[in-house]
Design a protein around this motif. Structure first.
Motif, PDB file in Angstrom:
ATOM      1  N   LEU A  86      -7.332   7.561   1.723  1.00 46.14           N
ATOM      2  CA  LEU A  86      -8.302   8.499   1.292  1.00 46.14           C
ATOM      3  C   LEU A  86      -7.524   9.359   0.281  1.00 46.14           C
ATOM      4  CD1 LEU A  86      -9.907  10.073   4.249  1.00 46.14           C
ATOM      5  CD2 LEU A  86     -10.768   8.454   2.632  1.00 46.14           C
ATOM      6  N   LEU A  87      -7.896   9.614  -0.869  1.00 46.20           N
ATOM      7  CA  LEU A  87      -7.472  10.491  -2.114  1.00 46.20           C
ATOM      8  C   LEU A  87      -8.371  11.828  -1.833  1.00 46.20           C
ATOM      9  CD1 LEU A  87      -5.506  10.891  -4.640  1.00 46.20           C
ATOM     10  CD2 LEU A  87      -7.394  10.032  -5.879  1.00 46.20           C
ATOM     11  N   GLU A  88      -7.641  12.821  -1.704  1.00 45.73           N
ATOM     12  CA  GLU A  88      -8.455  13.995  -1.748  1.00 45.73           C
ATOM     13  C   GLU A  88      -8.332  14.828  -3.283  1.00 45.73           C
ATOM     14  OE1 GLU A  88      -8.255  16.941   1.624  1.00 45.73           O
ATOM     15  OE2 GLU A  88      -6.237  15.806   1.751  1.00 45.73           O
ATOM     16  N   LEU A  89      -9.591  15.270  -3.469  1.00 45.11           N
ATOM     17  CA  LEU A  89      -9.714  15.955  -4.850  1.00 45.11           C
ATOM     18  C   LEU A  89      -9.739  17.462  -4.524  1.00 45.11           C
ATOM     19  CD1 LEU A  89     -12.255  13.649  -6.699  1.00 45.11           C
ATOM     20  CD2 LEU A  89      -9.706  13.640  -6.843  1.00 45.11           C
ATOM     21  N   ARG A  90      -8.617  18.132  -4.384  1.00 47.38           N
ATOM     22  CA  ARG A  90      -8.521  19.497  -4.185  1.00 47.38           C
ATOM     23  C   ARG A  90      -9.152  20.455  -5.225  1.00 47.38           C
ATOM     24  NH1 ARG A  90      -7.346  20.198   0.741  1.00 47.38           N
ATOM     25  NH2 ARG A  90      -6.204  22.404   0.527  1.00 47.38           N
ATOM     26  N   ALA A  91      -9.284  20.139  -6.316  1.00 50.59           N
ATOM     27  CA  ALA A  91      -9.572  21.092  -7.322  1.00 50.59           C
ATOM     28  C   ALA A  91     -10.892  21.781  -7.170  1.00 50.59           C
ATOM     29  CB  ALA A  91      -9.733  20.366  -8.603  1.00 50.59           C
TER      30      ALA A  91
ATOM     31  N   PRO B  79       0.738  -1.331  -0.086  1.00 48.01           N
ATOM     32  CA  PRO B  79      -0.170  -0.083  -0.078  1.00 48.01           C
ATOM     33  C   PRO B  79       0.923   1.304   0.107  1.00 48.01           C
ATOM     34  CG  PRO B  79      -0.239  -1.070   1.973  1.00 48.01           C
ATOM     35  CD  PRO B  79       0.571  -1.789   1.267  1.00 48.01           C
ATOM     36  N   TRP B  80       2.231   1.163   0.367  1.00 50.19           N
ATOM     37  CA  TRP B  80       3.076   2.376   0.603  1.00 50.19           C
ATOM     38  C   TRP B  80       3.451   2.769  -0.791  1.00 50.19           C
ATOM     39  CZ3 TRP B  80       7.586   1.072  -1.142  1.00 50.19           C
ATOM     40  CH2 TRP B  80       8.020  -0.332  -1.016  1.00 50.19           C
ATOM     41  N   LEU B  81       3.519   1.910  -1.781  1.00 48.99           N
ATOM     42  CA  LEU B  81       4.222   2.052  -2.833  1.00 48.99           C
ATOM     43  C   LEU B  81       3.630   3.229  -3.824  1.00 48.99           C
ATOM     44  CD1 LEU B  81       6.163   0.910  -5.022  1.00 48.99           C
ATOM     45  CD2 LEU B  81       4.434  -0.417  -6.176  1.00 48.99           C
TER      46      LEU B  81
ATOM     47  N   PHE C 262      -4.635  16.774  -6.631  1.00 51.20           N
ATOM     48  CA  PHE C 262      -4.684  15.173  -6.228  1.00 51.20           C
ATOM     49  C   PHE C 262      -3.821  15.040  -4.822  1.00 51.20           C
ATOM     50  CE2 PHE C 262      -5.388  14.559 -10.717  1.00 51.20           C
ATOM     51  CZ  PHE C 262      -6.692  14.535 -10.778  1.00 51.20           C
ATOM     52  N   CYS C 263      -4.528  15.190  -3.732  1.00 45.27           N
ATOM     53  CA  CYS C 263      -3.637  15.261  -2.663  1.00 45.27           C
ATOM     54  C   CYS C 263      -3.593  13.652  -2.034  1.00 45.27           C
ATOM     55  CB  CYS C 263      -4.134  16.202  -1.602  1.00 45.27           C
ATOM     56  SG  CYS C 263      -3.301  16.217   0.066  1.00 45.27           S
ATOM     57  N   ILE C 264      -2.526  13.223  -1.880  1.00 46.59           N
ATOM     58  CA  ILE C 264      -2.347  11.775  -1.236  1.00 46.59           C
ATOM     59  C   ILE C 264      -1.689  11.773   0.276  1.00 46.59           C
ATOM     60  CG2 ILE C 264      -2.200  10.674  -3.762  1.00 46.59           C
ATOM     61  CD1 ILE C 264       1.023  10.528  -2.980  1.00 46.59           C
ATOM     62  N   ASP C 265      -1.783  12.673   0.812  1.00 50.50           N
ATOM     63  CA  ASP C 265      -1.477  12.739   2.105  1.00 50.50           C
ATOM     64  C   ASP C 265      -2.044  11.917   3.091  1.00 50.50           C
ATOM     65  OD1 ASP C 265       0.491  14.889   1.487  1.00 50.50           O
ATOM     66  OD2 ASP C 265      -0.509  16.528   2.289  1.00 50.50           O
ATOM     67  N   LYS C 266      -3.536  11.573   2.612  1.00 50.16           N
ATOM     68  CA  LYS C 266      -4.092  10.691   3.484  1.00 50.16           C
ATOM     69  C   LYS C 266      -4.281   9.225   3.063  1.00 50.16           C
ATOM     70  CE  LYS C 266      -6.380  14.566   5.723  1.00 50.16           C
ATOM     71  NZ  LYS C 266      -7.512  15.430   5.510  1.00 50.16           N
ATOM     72  N   LEU C 267      -3.407   9.044   1.793  1.00 48.00           N
ATOM     73  CA  LEU C 267      -3.913   7.623   1.118  1.00 48.00           C
ATOM     74  C   LEU C 267      -2.812   6.750   2.121  1.00 48.00           C
ATOM     75  CD1 LEU C 267      -5.003   6.390  -1.201  1.00 48.00           C
ATOM     76  CD2 LEU C 267      -2.858   6.748  -2.389  1.00 48.00           C
TER      77      LEU C 267
ATOM     78  N   ASP D 196       5.209   7.181   6.688  1.00 47.86           N
ATOM     79  CA  ASP D 196       5.780   8.026   7.729  1.00 47.86           C
ATOM     80  C   ASP D 196       5.120   8.037   8.887  1.00 47.86           C
ATOM     81  OD1 ASP D 196       7.575   8.828   5.687  1.00 47.86           O
ATOM     82  OD2 ASP D 196       6.653  10.469   5.156  1.00 47.86           O
ATOM     83  N   GLY D 197       3.820   7.680   8.846  1.00 49.04           N
ATOM     84  CA  GLY D 197       3.014   7.728  10.216  1.00 49.04           C
ATOM     85  C   GLY D 197       1.512   7.250  10.162  1.00 49.04           C
ATOM     86  N   PRO D 198       0.937   6.940  11.101  1.00 44.98           N
ATOM     87  CA  PRO D 198      -0.333   6.492  11.056  1.00 44.98           C
ATOM     88  C   PRO D 198      -1.568   7.574  10.497  1.00 44.98           C
ATOM     89  CG  PRO D 198       0.204   6.817  13.391  1.00 44.98           C
ATOM     90  CD  PRO D 198       1.390   7.243  12.602  1.00 44.98           C
ATOM     91  N   THR D 199      -1.187   8.777  10.704  1.00 45.34           N
ATOM     92  CA  THR D 199      -2.093   9.726  10.264  1.00 45.34           C
ATOM     93  C   THR D 199      -2.427   9.928   8.969  1.00 45.34           C
ATOM     94  OG1 THR D 199      -0.713  11.620  10.626  1.00 45.34           O
ATOM     95  CG2 THR D 199      -1.952  11.308  12.450  1.00 45.34           C
ATOM     96  N   GLY D 200      -1.307   9.375   8.089  1.00 42.37           N
ATOM     97  CA  GLY D 200      -1.315   9.435   6.543  1.00 42.37           C
ATOM     98  C   GLY D 200      -1.706   8.044   6.040  1.00 42.37           C
TER      99      GLY D 200
END
Length: 154
Positions: free
Chosen positions: A116-121, A76-78, A99-104, A108-112
């Motif tokens: 989830l994939l954020e569509l920030r547009a 999943p980290w790939l 496309f923000c993958i910070d929460k995918l 680096d840590g459990p909060t990320g």
């Protein structure tokens, strides 16, 4: 946001070919119109498109997608490691990318690691009815992209 109720249920992680499909989602006419109706556009906007920041970013994105296997077991980290340096704004900020993958699934840590994939547009709609239209267009378009990927597999 696109994802599942839990990380294990996230279609973005269960199907490694899906993270390559949000570009198709925003290419859908109904969603494209909603994402273009923004007050601020360009590389310094709140959610710059991938092709607004650097001239070589599209070629880099296409190359990155070749590094993600279409089928089989994929860690999943790939996806995070392959796309994190590309899905950024001009300052290198991943949170402001289209496309923000910070929460995918960031190793680096459990909060990320929420799947989830954020569509920030999309900007906040001015009223509830416009928000409903935005959600309906996104849902219909994501179903259409999903149906197209299923028919391509068959």
């Amino acid at each position: 946001m696109l994802g599942g109720a839990t990380v294990d249920e996230s279609p973005m992680l269960r199907r490694p070919d899906l993270p390559a499909q949000p570009d198709r989602l925003l290419a859908e006419p109904s969603v494209a119109v909603l994402s273009v109706l923004r007050l601020y556009i360009g590389p310094t906007s709140q959610a710059p498109r991938i092709d607004e920041a650097r001239n070589d970013s599209i070629a880099e994105l296409e190359l990155a997608f070749t590094q993600i296997p279409d089928h089989g077991e994929v860690p999943p980290w790939l996806i995070d490691r392959v796309l994190r340096h590309i899905l950024i704004d001009v300052t290198g900020n991943t949170h402001r990318a289209e496309f923000c993958i910070d929460k995918l699934y960031s190793p680096d840590g459990p909060t990320g690691r929420l799947g989830l994939l954020e569509l920030r547009a999309f900007e906040m709609p001015p009223h509830a009815r416009m928000s409903l239209v935005q959600h309906c267009c996104c849902a219909a378009s994501s179903r259409r992209v999903r149906a197209a990927s299923l028919s391509a597999e068959a």
